[in-house]
Design a protein around this motif. Structure first.
Motif, PDB file in Angstrom:
ATOM      1  N   GLN A  51       0.823  -1.209   0.000  1.00 40.96           N
ATOM      2  CA  GLN A  51       0.000   0.000   0.000  1.00 40.96           C
ATOM      3  C   GLN A  51       0.860   1.263   0.000  1.00 40.96           C
ATOM      4  O   GLN A  51       0.612   2.196  -0.771  1.00 40.96           O
ATOM      5  N   VAL A  52       1.881   1.297   0.846  1.00 48.85           N
ATOM      6  CA  VAL A  52       2.683   2.520   0.969  1.00 48.85           C
ATOM      7  C   VAL A  52       3.529   2.768  -0.280  1.00 48.85           C
ATOM      8  O   VAL A  52       3.816   3.923  -0.619  1.00 48.85           O
ATOM      9  N   THR A  53       3.907   1.701  -0.983  1.00 45.87           N
ATOM     10  CA  THR A  53       4.741   1.901  -2.173  1.00 45.87           C
ATOM     11  C   THR A  53       3.971   2.551  -3.323  1.00 45.87           C
ATOM     12  O   THR A  53       4.585   2.943  -4.328  1.00 45.87           O
ATOM     13  N   TRP A  54       2.654   2.687  -3.176  1.00 45.64           N
ATOM     14  CA  TRP A  54       1.892   3.404  -4.202  1.00 45.64           C
ATOM     15  C   TRP A  54       2.295   4.875  -4.305  1.00 45.64           C
ATOM     16  O   TRP A  54       2.065   5.509  -5.343  1.00 45.64           O
ATOM     17  N   VAL A  55       2.905   5.431  -3.255  1.00 48.44           N
ATOM     18  CA  VAL A  55       3.368   6.823  -3.359  1.00 48.44           C
ATOM     19  C   VAL A  55       4.485   6.935  -4.391  1.00 48.44           C
ATOM     20  O   VAL A  55       4.688   8.001  -4.994  1.00 48.44           O
ATOM     21  N   ILE A  56       5.218   5.843  -4.602  1.00 44.42           N
ATOM     22  CA  ILE A  56       6.266   5.820  -5.623  1.00 44.42           C
ATOM     23  C   ILE A  56       5.673   5.472  -6.988  1.00 44.42           C
ATOM     24  O   ILE A  56       5.928   6.154  -7.984  1.00 44.42           O
ATOM     25  N   THR A  57       4.864   4.408  -7.018  1.00 44.64           N
ATOM     26  CA  THR A  57       4.279   3.950  -8.280  1.00 44.64           C
ATOM     27  C   THR A  57       3.425   5.037  -8.930  1.00 44.64           C
ATOM     28  O   THR A  57       3.515   5.280 -10.141  1.00 44.64           O
ATOM     29  N   LEU A  58       2.593   5.703  -8.125  1.00 43.97           N
ATOM     30  CA  LEU A  58       1.718   6.751  -8.658  1.00 43.97           C
ATOM     31  C   LEU A  58       2.526   7.896  -9.254  1.00 43.97           C
ATOM     32  O   LEU A  58       2.174   8.448 -10.309  1.00 43.97           O
ATOM     33  N   PHE A  59       3.610   8.245  -8.602  1.00 45.41           N
ATOM     34  CA  PHE A  59       4.462   9.333  -9.102  1.00 45.41           C
ATOM     35  C   PHE A  59       5.062   8.958 -10.451  1.00 45.41           C
ATOM     36  O   PHE A  59       5.104   9.770 -11.380  1.00 45.41           O
ATOM     37  N   TYR A  60       5.512   7.699 -10.588  1.00 41.88           N
ATOM     38  CA  TYR A  60       6.057   7.240 -11.854  1.00 41.88           C
ATOM     39  C   TYR A  60       5.001   7.277 -12.964  1.00 41.88           C
ATOM     40  O   TYR A  60       5.246   7.778 -14.069  1.00 41.88           O
ATOM     41  N   ILE A  61       3.824   6.746 -12.655  1.00 41.52           N
ATOM     42  CA  ILE A  61       2.762   6.697 -13.665  1.00 41.52           C
ATOM     43  C   ILE A  61       2.365   8.101 -14.105  1.00 41.52           C
ATOM     44  O   ILE A  61       2.250   8.387 -15.309  1.00 41.52           O
ATOM     45  N   ALA A  62       2.154   8.989 -13.129  1.00 46.74           N
ATOM     46  CA  ALA A  62       1.750  10.363 -13.460  1.00 46.74           C
ATOM     47  C   ALA A  62       2.838  11.085 -14.243  1.00 46.74           C
ATOM     48  O   ALA A  62       2.544  11.911 -15.116  1.00 46.74           O
ATOM     49  N   SER A  63       4.102  10.781 -13.957  1.00 47.22           N
ATOM     50  CA  SER A  63       5.202  11.418 -14.681  1.00 47.22           C
ATOM     51  C   SER A  63       5.291  10.909 -16.107  1.00 47.22           C
ATOM     52  O   SER A  63       5.580  11.681 -17.033  1.00 47.22           O
ATOM     53  N   ILE A  64       5.065   9.609 -16.301  1.00 42.92           N
ATOM     54  CA  ILE A  64       5.098   9.046 -17.658  1.00 42.92           C
ATOM     55  C   ILE A  64       4.072   9.740 -18.552  1.00 42.92           C
ATOM     56  O   ILE A  64       4.351  10.079 -19.705  1.00 42.92           O
ATOM     57  N   VAL A  65       2.878   9.966 -18.008  1.00 42.88           N
ATOM     58  CA  VAL A  65       1.827  10.646 -18.769  1.00 42.88           C
ATOM     59  C   VAL A  65       2.064  12.153 -18.787  1.00 42.88           C
ATOM     60  O   VAL A  65       1.885  12.817 -19.816  1.00 42.88           O
ATOM     61  N   GLY A  66       2.478  12.695 -17.649  1.00 44.20           N
ATOM     62  CA  GLY A  66       2.577  14.143 -17.493  1.00 44.20           C
ATOM     63  C   GLY A  66       3.671  14.797 -18.315  1.00 44.20           C
ATOM     64  O   GLY A  66       3.492  15.921 -18.806  1.00 44.20           O
ATOM     65  N   GLN A  67       4.818  14.133 -18.473  1.00 46.28           N
ATOM     66  CA  GLN A  67       5.932  14.769 -19.181  1.00 46.28           C
ATOM     67  C   GLN A  67       5.570  15.125 -20.628  1.00 46.28           C
ATOM     68  O   GLN A  67       5.712  16.289 -21.023  1.00 46.28           O
ATOM     69  N   PRO A  68       5.101  14.181 -21.459  1.00 44.89           N
ATOM     70  CA  PRO A  68       4.722  14.585 -22.827  1.00 44.89           C
ATOM     71  C   PRO A  68       3.486  15.474 -22.865  1.00 44.89           C
ATOM     72  O   PRO A  68       3.362  16.343 -23.736  1.00 44.89           O
ATOM     73  N   LEU A  69       2.552  15.277 -21.914  1.00 48.59           N
ATOM     74  CA  LEU A  69       1.348  16.106 -21.888  1.00 48.59           C
ATOM     75  C   LEU A  69       1.710  17.562 -21.628  1.00 48.59           C
ATOM     76  O   LEU A  69       1.245  18.473 -22.324  1.00 48.59           O
ATOM     77  N   MET A  70       2.551  17.799 -20.624  1.00 46.61           N
ATOM     78  CA  MET A  70       2.968  19.172 -20.327  1.00 46.61           C
ATOM     79  C   MET A  70       3.813  19.741 -21.463  1.00 46.61           C
ATOM     80  O   MET A  70       3.748  20.928 -21.771  1.00 46.61           O
ATOM     81  N   GLY A  71       4.603  18.871 -22.096  1.00 48.32           N
ATOM     82  CA  GLY A  71       5.367  19.339 -23.246  1.00 48.32           C
ATOM     83  C   GLY A  71       4.467  19.794 -24.379  1.00 48.32           C
ATOM     84  O   GLY A  71       4.753  20.787 -25.052  1.00 48.32           O
ATOM     85  N   ARG A  72       3.371  19.088 -24.581  1.00 46.19           N
ATOM     86  CA  ARG A  72       2.407  19.471 -25.626  1.00 46.19           C
ATOM     87  C   ARG A  72       1.798  20.834 -25.315  1.00 46.19           C
ATOM     88  O   ARG A  72       1.642  21.680 -26.208  1.00 46.19           O
ATOM     89  N   VAL A  73       1.462  21.057 -24.053  1.00 48.15           N
ATOM     90  CA  VAL A  73       0.893  22.342 -23.649  1.00 48.15           C
ATOM     91  C   VAL A  73       1.916  23.460 -23.826  1.00 48.15           C
ATOM     92  O   VAL A  73       1.591  24.576 -24.254  1.00 48.15           O
ATOM     93  N   ILE A  74       3.176  23.171 -23.511  1.00 50.55           N
ATOM     94  CA  ILE A  74       4.250  24.156 -23.672  1.00 50.55           C
ATOM     95  C   ILE A  74       4.397  24.554 -25.135  1.00 50.55           C
ATOM     96  O   ILE A  74       4.534  25.746 -25.460  1.00 50.55           O
TER      97      ILE A  74
END
Length: 460
Positions: A51-74
């Motif tokens: 359960q506690v390791t989800w703080v790491i997993t969630l960050f990885y998942i959100a970053s995988i999606v977030g990096q190109p998404l934010m780049g598109r907005v930029i």
């Protein structure tokens, strides 16, 4: 007078890169700082280890999606404007984590990943204009950003440990508030204003974001990441199926979209860019096999304390910091391709040297292993970032550099899975030998990809 004007422009470019670097450190800092907070979070919220390791997993998942998404907005609305907005998101995320239960902590981690994902694509998008304005070399500016990121990743556990010792786990979230404010204000003051872009309206945002493309990409990334990490339980094959279907829908959508989230046609046509992504994924997988695996091996097999292991790993980041300016200079003088090929060969040598651990875990040899691994890590990060910056279309540098960061996280996830399976039966010399074989095999694959990439870069 002209010389004074040039000096002023150079100083402003230097200060702007420093401000951007502060923002780019927040993603690696939050990625590594959380490691020392797991036990505190587990105790305070009565959580199991999965359960506690989800703080790491969630960050990885959100970053995988977030990096190109934010780049598109930029790319659509401007690097300076979006960077500032991203820092506002970081500040909000830092404040909300301590306000409630573990659900708010997870929410904060997801928001932090999205907010910090703005910084790197924005910095890469601004490197070209800043280099031209200050009469400086883009690789050398990228080297400064690389040094800042490497330092943040290396110091994350140290900083996190000190903050937790003084004020508990909420401090590792709250530290984002002053850092976010400092990055926001300095970039707002120093960064060049964005060239004229379309107004930020609801219809413009929807058109730019390509919601169908983003959603299908996110579902595919989440499902396949969960499956890779073995977090799907008995439903793993259903999760894999959902991920594959979502990935197929994503490709189908992007081929038909007027303004695609990720231009699949461009990737198919731009061989140099596609090979950069493939190469960096494999590169990252090998690097994280060592970065994640070596501490486990030294603690479990050699009996070193966590503090000593941290010191033994220090040459990895220290070497990266020391040689980054030299690598940037080599790219300027020798060109990108020779440095790329040298990096691939050096990485393979470093993978082979991990085998020393099978024979001895004496401190001097462990320090040498870490230092040697730091050389190709620095070279690879700079070479791949510069390759993407050069080969991406001018109006897509943000999304292209964001996608490069996603491949880094993908490689880290693959390394985690491989280590989990190879060390499941116990961490001893034999198990480490298996990790070394996997690392060398990965290095051979990476050399092959690098040679194809070098050929494509020569034609680009």
């Amino acid at each position: 007078m002209p010389e004074q004007g040039e000096d002023a422009a150079r100083r402003r470019s230097t200060l702007t890169v420093a401000a951007l670097s502060l923002g780019t450190t927040l993603n690696p800092l939050n990625s590594s700082m959380i490691a020392v907070a797991l036990l505190s979070l587990q105790h305070d919220f009565a959580l199991t280890t999965p359960q506690v390791t989800w703080v790491i997993t969630l960050f990885y998942i959100a970053s995988i999606v977030g990096q190109p998404l934010m780049g598109r907005v930029i790319d659509a609305f401007g690097a300076r404007r979006v960077f500032v907005a991203g820092m506002v998101v970081v500040i909000v995320a830092g404040v909300i984590a301590p306000l409630g239960g573990f659900a708010l902590v997870l929410l904060s981690r997801g928001i932090l990943a999205l907010g910090t994902s703005v910084a790197f694509p924005a910095a890469v998008a601004l490197v070209g204009p800043l280099a031209r304005a200050g009469g400086m070399s883009p690789p050398r500016l990228l080297a400064r950003i690389q040094i800042a990121n490497t330092t943040a990743a290396a110091l994350g556990p140290v900083v996190g440990g000190l903050l937790i010792a003084v004020a508990g786990w909420p401090a590792i979230f709250l530290i984002n508030v002053p850092l976010g404010i400092a990055a926001l204000v300095s970039v707002w003051v120093l960064a060049p204003r964005d060239t004229r872009r379309e107004a930020v309206t609801g219809s413009a945002v929807l058109r730019v974001l390509d919601p169908a493309g983003v959603i299908s990409f996110a579902i595919a990334a989440v499902a396949l990441t969960i499956a890779l990490l073995g977090a799907g339980g008995e439903a793993t094959w259903a999760v894999v199926a959902a991920g594959v279907v979502a990935l197929g829908l994503f490709v189908w959508r992007e081929l038909r979209a007027r303004s695609p989230f990720i231009d699949v046609r461009m990737l198919a046509a731009n061989r140099a860019l596609t090979l950069s992504y493939l190469g960096f994924t494999v590169f990252s997988a090998l690097y994280y096999l060592a970065f994640f695996g070596l501490p486990q091996f030294l603690e479990a097999h050699a009996g070193y304390s966590t503090a000593i292991v941290g010191l033994l790993m220090l040459p990895l980041s220290g070497m990266t910091i020391a040689i980054a300016p030299l690598v940037a200079r080599a790219i300027d003088k020798r060109g990108l391709v020779p440095v790329l090929v040298t990096m691939a060969g050096t990485l393979l040598v470093a993978a082979g040297m991990l085998g020393i651990g099978v024979v001895t875990t004496a401190p001097v040899w462990m320090l040498l292993m870490a230092a040697v691994m730091g050389i190709p890590y620095c070279m690879g990060s700079l070479v791949m970032t510069e390759a993407v910056r050069r080969t991406a279309p001018p109006d897509a540098v943000g999304v292209a550099s964001g996608l490069l960061q996603s491949t880094r996280y993908l490689g880290a996830i693959v390394a985690t899975v491989v280590l989990g399976r190879m060390l499941a039966g116990g961490v001893d010399a034999a198990a480490w030998g298996g990790v070394v074989i996997a690392a060398v095999a990965t290095g051979v694959v990476h050399v092959a990809i690098a040679l194809f990439q070098a050929s494509a870069l020569r034609r680009a």
